[in-house]
Design an enzyme around this catalytic site. Structure first.
Site, PDB file in Angstrom:
ATOM      1  N   GLY A  96       0.903  -1.102   0.134  1.00  0.00           N
ATOM      2  CA  GLY A  96       0.011  -0.091  -0.031  1.00  0.00           C
ATOM      3  C   GLY A  96       1.164   1.184  -0.042  1.00  0.00           C
ATOM      4  N   GLY A 144       4.412   7.765   2.975  1.00  0.00           N
ATOM      5  CA  GLY A 144       5.534   6.468   2.463  1.00  0.00           C
ATOM      6  C   GLY A 144       4.853   5.243   1.938  1.00  0.00           C
ATOM      7  CE  LYS A 199       3.950   3.443   7.971  1.00  0.00           C
ATOM      8  NZ  LYS A 199       3.295   4.345   9.018  1.00  0.00           N
ATOM      9  CG  ASP A 250      -5.330   9.050  10.106  1.00  0.00           C
ATOM     10  OD1 ASP A 250      -6.776   9.338   9.606  1.00  0.00           O
ATOM     11  OD2 ASP A 250      -4.538   8.787   9.142  1.00  0.00           O
TER      12      ASP A 250
END
Length: 646
Positions: free
Chosen positions: A333, A338, A354, A451
């Site tokens: 993803g 990033g 990541k 988030d």
């Protein structure tokens, strides 16, 4: 359990220390192994030596001792309650050992007294939760709902205290009514981790039938115990002991301040040696993080050095090889900060890497934030951060790999959604709730995620939910309830209105996001962009309209019609609407949400109107697959990201 010496007591328990001189009271026992031992056999002789060792050493080891005896090993451990002195502890352990030798002539057994417990086994002792719940006070409370809420709050606080305490022991009380108080006690054995202690106490609490609607209850386990009563079962500390503890606290504080000053002088001198070129670098702080300890991360922040022996520093070359030089086919993803890649370590272990944006200051801030926060957090419903890597401008975060990727990749796909029957969806809802409860109330830090959305909820091989992405998270002080920011970050459709419009965020902001996700899981559609009908531009307006019309069951995902008990689903819709109410004060806390999800006897209050007005302040434009925004009728810089799933 306590020694006469005042240093036996942890400072954190000053308000709740007790001195128990009552003789031992038998509670329960279990002869687990049907294999008997013979008198005067090697096992018997080892067991007698084990009992002697436990009786002698437990009072001298701050009330907990674990050992094994003989070549043909017998394992054993003893635990005394954290509020008894060494004499009571020794008497209790001796009595328990004598009773065990009479009650259970088998190769594995455990016994519980009011002041202690003793266990032995031919094999290694288990640390898994195994509960016993003997009879306690069977009088029923007059108001089960209020009682359950107060008891849940008290148990959560005590569990948090016990996890932090060196003795893994805590007692406390909470007012129930003007004339009634709930008294509670929790304790764990000290051969398990802080996280295992919290999990054990959570399972013990769930074993209390109906959240414990009786006036007293007790759950005993091999590695943790929980008890509550509507009357005191421990006494207040003596004044002289308080003075000794205060003196010890002052001495400890002076020592800590001395060490802190010395460290401050050292690091100030160390930093003054930095060259001007290094200070101009984008990541001087990150270079300092590994300057002194190449194997583990150190973070310098506001004159504090935060080190983590749990977060290894990994070689960039190893991560590069693990991801086949960050091959596109390994991409899981891509987000605003990033890209995430699947990697395989030399030992075959799968990981998620990541790779943060090389030129993004936001990426740098997210990197530091993840290390500050998630490295200190361990919970079954949080994605585990395994390590990090730094080389030049390359910044990598390494996580455990989640084979089922993120919730949104399955929930909003017509074909993949068939995998999610009601049992799995309810498990996911409960897992997210448990993860947030840990962040808000049970962890060493008080964390606001900021988030929370389906793409940040990852699913393991058993479809268990794990919250991820802590780059935008913020830490609160223990007594802090709300904060304000001029830079709002989050995702349109999941941000609470007070956060999007005023920059105010709190635990209730996360509760709002959770409520949106809960409704999405039930309905199978996104809150934003589903185009349900002309009168309902969002899922919240649609759900609220059907709720008021008494047609809430029309919200159900058609794929659930055969696997979902309608009453249970209607209750979850009810809880979801409570979480997305416009007024933050009216939203429940996550501890209340967990109680409502897991205790069917409690009726939730009626919800008020959800928040519909967030979109009024946002004019979003699409840039390279992400949502950006400009400021409109708001003093805040509103940054909204739509990050691709992992």
């Amino acid at each position: 359990m306590a020694k006469a010496n005042s240093t036996f007591f942890p400072l954190i328990l000053i308000p709740f220390l007790v001195l128990n001189l009552v003789s031992g009271k038998y509670l329960n026992s279990s002869c687990d192994d049907n294999v008997p031992y013979e008198l005067n056999s090697p096992f018997y002789n080892n067991l007698m030596n084990l009992f002697n060792s436990l009786s002698l050493n437990t009072p001298q080891s701050q009330g907990f001792y674990k050992t094994s005896i003989g070549n043909d090993q017998v394992y054993g451990r003893a635990l005394c309650r954290g509020d008894v002195n060494s004499a009571v502890c020794q008497n209790c352990v001796e009595s328990a050992c004598q009773d065990l030798s009479k009650k259970c002539q088998t190769q594995s057994a455990v016994i519980w007294y009011d002041e202690c417990q003793v266990e032995y086994s031919y094999g290694t002792l288990t640390t898994a939760y195994t509960g016993k719940y003997p009879e306690s006070n069977n009088e029923k409370v007059s108001d089960p709902v209020q009682f359950c809420q107060v008891l849940t709050n008290l148990s959560t606080i005590l569990a948090k205290m016990a996890k932090r305490d060196e003795l893994m022991f805590a007692t406390g009380k909470r007012k129930l009514t003007k004339n009634e108080t709930i008294y509670g006690l929790v304790q764990c054995t000290r051969d398990i981790s802080s996280e295992e202690c919290g999990s054990c106490l959570y399972l013990a609490f769930t074993d209390l039938n109906g959240c414990g609607s009786s006036e007293g209850g007790m759950v005993l386990s091999r590695t943790c115990n929980l008890r509550f009563e509507l009357k005191p079962f421990y006494s207040e500390p003596h004044t002289s002991r308080n003075k000794s503890i205060i003196r010890a606290s002052i001495a400890a504080t002076i020592c800590i301040m001395t060490v802190a000053i010395a460290l401050g002088i050292y690091f100030c001198n160390h930093r003054s040696k930095k060259t001007g070129d290094e200070e101009k670098s984008q990541i001087p702080v990150l270079q300092e993080m590994v300057a002194q300890t190449p194997n583990y991360v150190m973070i310098k922040e506001e004159s504090n050095i935060l080190s983590s022996q749990e977060l290894p520093f990994m070689e960039f070359a190893v991560m590069k090889a693990a991801t086949d030089n960050f091959l596109d086919s390994n991409k899981l993803g891509q987000g605003g900060f990033g890209t995430v890649y699947k990697g395989i370590l030399p030992d075959g272990k799968e990981i998620a890497v990541k790779r943060l944006s090389r030129r993004s200051w936001q990426g740098l801030e997210e990197f530091k934030n993840e290390i500050r926060l998630i490295a200190k957090l361990q919970h079954r419903n949080l994605v585990r951060l395994l390590g990090c890597s730094l080389e030049g401008n390359e910044k990598l975060l390494i996580y455990e790999y989640m084979p089922n990727k993120s919730l949104d990749t399955i929930l909003f796909d017509l074909e993949k959604r068939l995998q999610l029957d009601w049992t799995k969806r309810l498990k996911i809802i409960s897992g997210i709730a448990r993860g947030l409860l840990y962040l808000h109330e049970e962890s060493r830090l008080k964390i606001i995620h900021r988030d929370l959305k389906p793409s940040n909820v990852l699913l393991d091989h058993l479809m268990a939910a794990k919250i991820s992405d802590f780059g935008m998270a913020r830490m609160f002080q223990e007594n802090q309830n709300m904060a304000n920011t001029k830079r709002v970050v989050g995702t349109y459709g999941y941000m609470a209105p007070e956060y999007a419009m005023e920059g105010l965020f709190s635990v209730k902001s996360d509760v709002f996001s959770f409520g949106v996700i809960l409704l999405e899981i039930i309905i199978g559609k996104r809150n934003i962009g589903s185009h349900l009908n002309d009168q309902a531009q969002t899922l919240l307006t649609y759900a609220w309209r059907l709720w008021n019309e008494g047609q809430q069951l029309d919200l159900i995902d058609p794929m659930l019609t055969e696997s979902c008990p309608m009453q249970e689903l209607e209750r979850c819709i009810h809880i979801g609407l409570l979480c997305v109410q416009e007024d933050p004060a009216e939203r429940p806390t996550m501890s209340e949400v967990v109680v409502l999800l897991e205790t069917k006897q409690i009726s939730p209050p009626e919800p008020n109107k959800p928040a519909f007005s967030v979109r009024k302040i946002v004019r979003h434009i699409v840039i390279e697959g992400e949502f950006s925004s400009t400021k409109d009728q708001s003093v805040n810089q509103l940054t909204i990201s739509s990050i691709a799933p992992r």
